[in-house]
Scaffold this motif. Structure first.
Motif, short mmCIF file in Angstrom:
data_model
loop_
_atom_site.label_atom_id
_atom_site.label_comp_id
_atom_site.label_asym_id
_atom_site.label_seq_id
_atom_site.Cartn_x
_atom_site.Cartn_y
_atom_site.Cartn_z
N ARG A 1 0.71 3.27 -4.31
CA ARG A 1 -0.60 2.41 -4.64
C ARG A 1 -1.53 2.95 -3.72
O ARG A 1 -2.86 2.91 -4.13
CB ARG A 1 -0.24 0.88 -4.14
N GLY A 2 -1.52 3.04 -2.38
CA GLY A 2 -2.43 3.60 -1.33
C GLY A 2 -3.08 4.97 -2.02
O GLY A 2 -4.29 5.19 -1.83
N GLU A 3 -2.40 5.81 -2.34
CA GLU A 3 -2.71 7.22 -2.80
C GLU A 3 -3.64 6.92 -4.32
O GLU A 3 -4.74 7.62 -4.13
CB GLU A 3 -1.77 7.94 -3.28
N MET A 4 -3.09 6.17 -4.99
CA MET A 4 -3.85 5.90 -6.32
C MET A 4 -5.34 5.15 -6.05
O MET A 4 -6.27 5.52 -6.75
CB MET A 4 -3.15 4.86 -7.07
N HIS B 1 0.96 -1.13 0.07
CA HIS B 1 0.01 -0.04 -0.01
C HIS B 1 0.90 1.38 0.01
O HIS B 1 0.58 2.28 -0.48
CB HIS B 1 -0.63 0.00 1.27
N TYR B 2 2.04 1.22 0.60
CA TYR B 2 2.81 2.36 0.80
C TYR B 2 4.27 2.11 -0.07
O TYR B 2 4.85 3.18 -0.43
CB TYR B 2 3.25 2.63 2.07
N ARG B 3 4.67 0.72 -0.26
CA ARG B 3 5.81 0.59 -0.82
C ARG B 3 5.90 0.28 -2.19
O ARG B 3 7.03 0.39 -3.13
CB ARG B 3 6.63 -0.68 -0.26
N SER B 4 4.69 0.17 -2.81
CA SER B 4 4.59 0.04 -4.53
C SER B 4 4.38 1.53 -4.70
O SER B 4 3.41 2.06 -4.52
CB SER B 4 3.43 -0.86 -4.82
N VAL B 5 4.99 1.84 -5.91
CA VAL B 5 5.00 3.37 -6.26
C VAL B 5 4.96 3.42 -7.97
O VAL B 5 5.71 2.59 -8.56
CB VAL B 5 6.06 4.17 -5.76
N ALA B 6 4.13 4.25 -8.40
CA ALA B 6 4.52 4.60 -9.79
C ALA B 6 5.51 5.64 -9.88
O ALA B 6 5.56 6.63 -8.94
CB ALA B 6 3.25 5.52 -10.28
N THR B 7 6.52 5.57 -10.70
CA THR B 7 7.71 6.24 -10.88
C THR B 7 8.04 7.04 -12.19
O THR B 7 8.88 7.95 -11.99
CB THR B 7 9.06 5.34 -10.59
N SER B 8 7.31 6.60 -13.17
CA SER B 8 8.04 7.00 -14.63
C SER B 8 6.80 6.76 -15.79
O SER B 8 5.88 6.36 -15.32
CB SER B 8 9.24 6.64 -14.94
N VAL B 9 7.01 7.34 -16.60
CA VAL B 9 6.13 7.33 -17.91
C VAL B 9 7.01 7.13 -19.17
O VAL B 9 8.22 7.22 -19.26
CB VAL B 9 5.26 8.60 -18.23
N GLY B 10 6.60 6.29 -20.09
CA GLY B 10 7.16 5.70 -21.13
C GLY B 10 6.21 5.78 -22.50
O GLY B 10 5.03 5.79 -22.09
N VAL B 11 6.64 5.50 -23.67
CA VAL B 11 5.82 5.47 -24.85
C VAL B 11 6.49 4.08 -25.61
O VAL B 11 7.22 4.12 -25.77
CB VAL B 11 5.89 6.47 -25.70
N VAL B 12 5.31 3.16 -25.88
CA VAL B 12 5.47 2.06 -26.43
C VAL B 12 6.02 2.26 -27.96
O VAL B 12 5.34 3.08 -28.69
CB VAL B 12 4.00 1.19 -26.73
N GLU B 13 7.05 1.73 -28.43
CA GLU B 13 7.54 2.07 -29.82
C GLU B 13 7.27 0.59 -30.38
O GLU B 13 6.77 0.85 -31.65
CB GLU B 13 9.02 1.82 -29.84
#
Length: 269
Positions: free
Chosen positions: A228-231, A160-172
């Protein structure tokens, strides 16, 4: 810009840092002068959207003037980098285990991780990343789809607290591992941009247990990691869903990007 890359894609990492610096300082246009003899360097700049606009004549000779406009999409995904064309694109959350996450995405290192693990190697330096996985649904990926990278828990506390969204990318590109005609073709495609060792790749080829192979560009690291918790609690995401690979709505993406303090100038609607 003079780099002894030793085959490690360090030039691409310098290009990314130039773009990151420009975005951080709200700069919309970058220019560089380069002598025509430096063909490899010119090719690198051109690959990422620099366009020759003039010549500069000095006592040292003639230099080409190349410009990159950070407000304008170009005719290919890579030439448009780091901009993300959001029009009619699918958006997905993609999970990466901690042991692969920072090696593949060095600018997304967490504050409690050891920076020594970021090596001068091609998959860390490159703008482009190749990943293999077995998660259901990955075959839906299309060029231009947006990926929100989600670092799974390190098991040092609740996800809930340790899993995090970190970045963004685009599929090639997405490919099935069975689309490669030979092991050599598969290895050549993966080696420069994958975190996996040659031995691991060879094993994946033999077993075909990771059938999904996809390449994506690493466009931006969040300044703030979104838990994850925030999301779940603030953005309405389903805690019971499969968070390995999950479709996101545009509203969910916008909320995550805002919470992550991502530079929204790279988003083109």
């Amino acid at each position: 810009m003079k780099i002894n890359a030793r085959g490690t894609k360090l030039g691409e990492r310098f290009i990314k840092k130039i773009f990151d610096h420009a975005l951080h300082n709200k700069v919309s246009e970058i220019y560089v002068t380069v002598f025509p003899a430096h063909e490899v360097l010119i090719a690198l700049f051109t690959k990422y959207g620099f366009i020759q606009v003039a010549e500069k004549h000095t006592q040292n000779g003639t230099e080409l003037v190349l410009i990159k406009d950070l407000n304008v999409l170009q005719n290919t995904l890579v030439r448009s980098y780091p901009l993300m064309d959001m029009a009619n694109r699918n958006i997905y959350l993609l999970s990466l285990n901690p042991q692969w996450h920072t090696r593949l995405l060095p600018d997304s290192i967490l504050k409690n991780e050891n920076a020594d693990i970021i090596e001068d190697i091609s998959h860390a330096n490159s703008v482009h990343k190749v990943y293999l996985a077995a998660m259901d649904g990955l075959e839906k990926l299309k060029p231009g789809d947006i990926l929100v990278i989600y670092r799974t828990t390190d098991h040092q506390g609740p996800a809930h607290y340790r899993s995090v969204a970190t970045s963004v990318g685009v599929v090639e590109e997405y490919r099935s591992i069975r689309s490669f005609a030979s092991r050599d073709e598969f290895m050549s495609y993966c080696q420069p941009y994958s975190v996996f060792s040659d031995a691991e790749l060879d094993q994946f080829w033999q077993r075909k247990n990771y059938p999904h192979v996809f390449r994506f560009t690493y466009n931006a690291a969040f300044k703030r990691r979104v838990t994850r918790g925030e999301m779940i609690e603030q953005f309405g995401m389903n805690p019971a869903a499969y968070w390995g690979f999950m479709r996101l709505t545009r509203d969910q993406f916008n909320l995550i990007a805002q919470a992550g303090q991502m530079d929204e100038s790279i988003i083109i609607n």
